[in-house]
Write a protein that holds these residues in place. Structure first.
Motif, PDB file in Angstrom:
ATOM      1  N   ILE A  89       0.863  -1.177   0.000  1.00 45.95           N
ATOM      2  CA  ILE A  89       0.000   0.000   0.000  1.00 45.95           C
ATOM      3  C   ILE A  89       0.896   1.222   0.000  1.00 45.95           C
ATOM      4  O   ILE A  89       1.974   1.208   0.580  1.00 45.95           O
ATOM      5  N   GLN A  90       0.439   2.243  -0.704  1.00 42.67           N
ATOM      6  CA  GLN A  90       1.194   3.488  -0.761  1.00 42.67           C
ATOM      7  C   GLN A  90       0.210   4.636  -0.660  1.00 42.67           C
ATOM      8  O   GLN A  90      -0.868   4.599  -1.250  1.00 42.67           O
ATOM      9  N   ALA A  91       0.594   5.661   0.078  1.00 42.48           N
ATOM     10  CA  ALA A  91      -0.242   6.848   0.215  1.00 42.48           C
ATOM     11  C   ALA A  91       0.631   8.088   0.145  1.00 42.48           C
ATOM     12  O   ALA A  91       1.704   8.135   0.745  1.00 42.48           O
ATOM     13  N   GLY A 129       4.711  -2.871   2.864  1.00 45.56           N
ATOM     14  CA  GLY A 129       4.514  -4.084   2.091  1.00 45.56           C
ATOM     15  C   GLY A 129       4.716  -5.337   2.917  1.00 45.56           C
ATOM     16  O   GLY A 129       5.399  -5.331   3.944  1.00 45.56           O
ATOM     17  N   TYR A 130       4.082  -6.416   2.458  1.00 46.22           N
ATOM     18  CA  TYR A 130       4.234  -7.744   3.065  1.00 46.22           C
ATOM     19  C   TYR A 130       4.497  -8.725   1.932  1.00 46.22           C
ATOM     20  O   TYR A 130       3.828  -8.685   0.890  1.00 46.22           O
ATOM     21  N   THR A 131       5.477  -9.616   2.117  1.00 43.50           N
ATOM     22  CA  THR A 131       5.805 -10.632   1.114  1.00 43.50           C
ATOM     23  C   THR A 131       6.031 -11.976   1.784  1.00 43.50           C
ATOM     24  O   THR A 131       6.751 -12.072   2.772  1.00 43.50           O
ATOM     25  N   ASP A 132       5.407 -13.004   1.242  1.00 48.61           N
ATOM     26  CA  ASP A 132       5.627 -14.389   1.663  1.00 48.61           C
ATOM     27  C   ASP A 132       5.986 -15.145   0.387  1.00 48.61           C
ATOM     28  O   ASP A 132       5.114 -15.485  -0.403  1.00 48.61           O
ATOM     29  N   ALA A 133       7.284 -15.358   0.150  1.00 49.60           N
ATOM     30  CA  ALA A 133       7.759 -16.002  -1.074  1.00 49.60           C
ATOM     31  C   ALA A 133       8.562 -17.237  -0.685  1.00 49.60           C
ATOM     32  O   ALA A 133       9.696 -17.133  -0.224  1.00 49.60           O
ATOM     33  N   ALA A 146       8.756  -1.016   5.020  1.00 48.52           N
ATOM     34  CA  ALA A 146       8.012   0.230   5.204  1.00 48.52           C
ATOM     35  C   ALA A 146       8.913   1.406   4.865  1.00 48.52           C
ATOM     36  O   ALA A 146      10.130   1.345   5.051  1.00 48.52           O
ATOM     37  N   ALA A 147       8.307   2.452   4.358  1.00 48.95           N
ATOM     38  CA  ALA A 147       9.042   3.683   4.055  1.00 48.95           C
ATOM     39  C   ALA A 147       8.136   4.863   4.394  1.00 48.95           C
ATOM     40  O   ALA A 147       6.934   4.828   4.140  1.00 48.95           O
ATOM     41  N   LEU A 148       8.742   5.885   4.969  1.00 44.06           N
ATOM     42  CA  LEU A 148       8.011   7.098   5.337  1.00 44.06           C
ATOM     43  C   LEU A 148       8.835   8.299   4.914  1.00 44.06           C
ATOM     44  O   LEU A 148      10.042   8.356   5.176  1.00 44.06           O
ATOM     45  N   GLY A 149       8.203   9.238   4.249  1.00 41.59           N
ATOM     46  CA  GLY A 149       8.859  10.477   3.855  1.00 41.59           C
ATOM     47  C   GLY A 149       8.029  11.662   4.314  1.00 41.59           C
ATOM     48  O   GLY A 149       6.804  11.657   4.193  1.00 41.59           O
ATOM     49  N   VAL A 150       8.700  12.667   4.851  1.00 44.12           N
ATOM     50  CA  VAL A 150       8.040  13.894   5.294  1.00 44.12           C
ATOM     51  C   VAL A 150       8.782  15.051   4.636  1.00 44.12           C
ATOM     52  O   VAL A 150      10.007  15.136   4.727  1.00 44.12           O
ATOM     53  N   GLU A 151       8.020  15.913   3.953  1.00 43.04           N
ATOM     54  CA  GLU A 151       8.636  17.057   3.289  1.00 43.04           C
ATOM     55  C   GLU A 151       7.872  18.330   3.642  1.00 43.04           C
ATOM     56  O   GLU A 151       6.649  18.344   3.658  1.00 43.04           O
ATOM     57  N   TYR A 152       8.635  19.384   3.870  1.00 43.60           N
ATOM     58  CA  TYR A 152       8.045  20.697   4.151  1.00 43.60           C
ATOM     59  C   TYR A 152       8.629  21.700   3.163  1.00 43.60           C
ATOM     60  O   TYR A 152       9.844  21.889   3.097  1.00 43.60           O
ATOM     61  N   ARG A 153       7.757  22.332   2.370  1.00 44.09           N
ATOM     62  CA  ARG A 153       8.161  23.349   1.379  1.00 44.09           C
ATOM     63  C   ARG A 153       7.758  24.721   1.909  1.00 44.09           C
ATOM     64  O   ARG A 153       6.661  24.892   2.420  1.00 44.09           O
ATOM     65  N   PHE A 154       8.652  25.691   1.742  1.00 38.48           N
ATOM     66  CA  PHE A 154       8.423  27.034   2.260  1.00 38.48           C
ATOM     67  C   PHE A 154       9.265  28.032   1.465  1.00 38.48           C
ATOM     68  O   PHE A 154      10.101  27.635   0.646  1.00 38.48           O
ATOM     69  N   THR A 155       9.043  29.291   1.721  1.00 37.71           N
ATOM     70  CA  THR A 155       9.834  30.344   1.091  1.00 37.71           C
ATOM     71  C   THR A 155      10.762  30.940   2.133  1.00 37.71           C
ATOM     72  O   THR A 155      10.325  31.318   3.221  1.00 37.71           O
ATOM     73  N   ALA A 156      12.039  31.000   1.792  1.00 39.31           N
ATOM     74  CA  ALA A 156      13.041  31.597   2.679  1.00 39.31           C
ATOM     75  C   ALA A 156      13.846  32.604   1.874  1.00 39.31           C
ATOM     76  O   ALA A 156      14.435  32.252   0.846  1.00 39.31           O
TER      77      ALA A 156
END
Length: 181
Positions: A19-21, A36-40, A83-93
């Motif tokens: 799953i991805q969001a 993700g889950y894998t059973d191989a 699992a992977a998690l990304g957090v991004e913050y965009r702003f003007t400086a």
């Protein structure tokens, strides 16, 4: 010079889900999540021939399919969870489009033994072992200056030194000689 041999070695089933969001929150904050889950695994024993000197199968029912392998060995079982998690913050400086970002990735310890770790197969090597799960964190930030971008990053932010691969075939004639990477 080593000799490579590739063959289909029996029946196997790989089942899994992922799953991805991607979520955009207010104020330039966004999140990305993937899991993700894998059973191989092999579903039956495999032998090259029913007649032979070695009664042990090449792979056994329930052995994990190797997730990462090479011609020199060291293949590991498929990680059941990622699992992977990304957090991004965009702003003007200072009138420049800027951002900061953090990413984390997790890969669980393999749950099922490979044929090389299974004492019931002809591939068993007592020097093999299951690698631990790994976590990798990185961070970056940057700004846009017209057609130019300036960015800085730190990979392996937590300074983890996880063992990610090993090779027991460096000198098979000398017992106990293993190279860890």
């Amino acid at each position: 010079c080593q000799i490579s041999f590739i063959a289909n070695t029996g029946q196997a089933v790989a089942k899994g889900a992922d799953i991805q969001a991607d979520v955009s929150l207010s104020g330039g904050l966004s999140l990305e999540l993937a899991a993700g889950y894998t059973d191989a695994r092999y579903t039956q024993d495999f032998r090259f021939s029913s007649v032979g000197l070695n009664p042990s199968p090449l792979v056994a029912n329930g052995d994990s399919i190797e997730g990462a392998s090479s011609e020199t060995g060291g293949g590991q079982g498929t990680a059941p969870y990622t699992a992977a998690l990304g957090v991004e913050y965009r702003f003007t400086a200072f009138a420049h489009e800027s951002y900061v970002r953090a990413d984390g990735e997790y890969e669980a310890r393999a749950k099922w033994n490979t044929a090389g770790e299974d004492p019931n197969t002809s591939q068993f090597d007592a020097a093999n072992f299951v690698l631990p799960g790994t976590t990798f964190v990185s961070m970056r930030g940057g700004a846009q200056f017209g057609a130019w971008s300036l960015a800085a990053f730190v990979d392996n932010l937590t300074n983890s030194h996880a063992l990610t691969s090993y090779n027991t075939t460096i000198n098979p004639l000398v017992p106990g000689v293993t190279r860890l990477q």
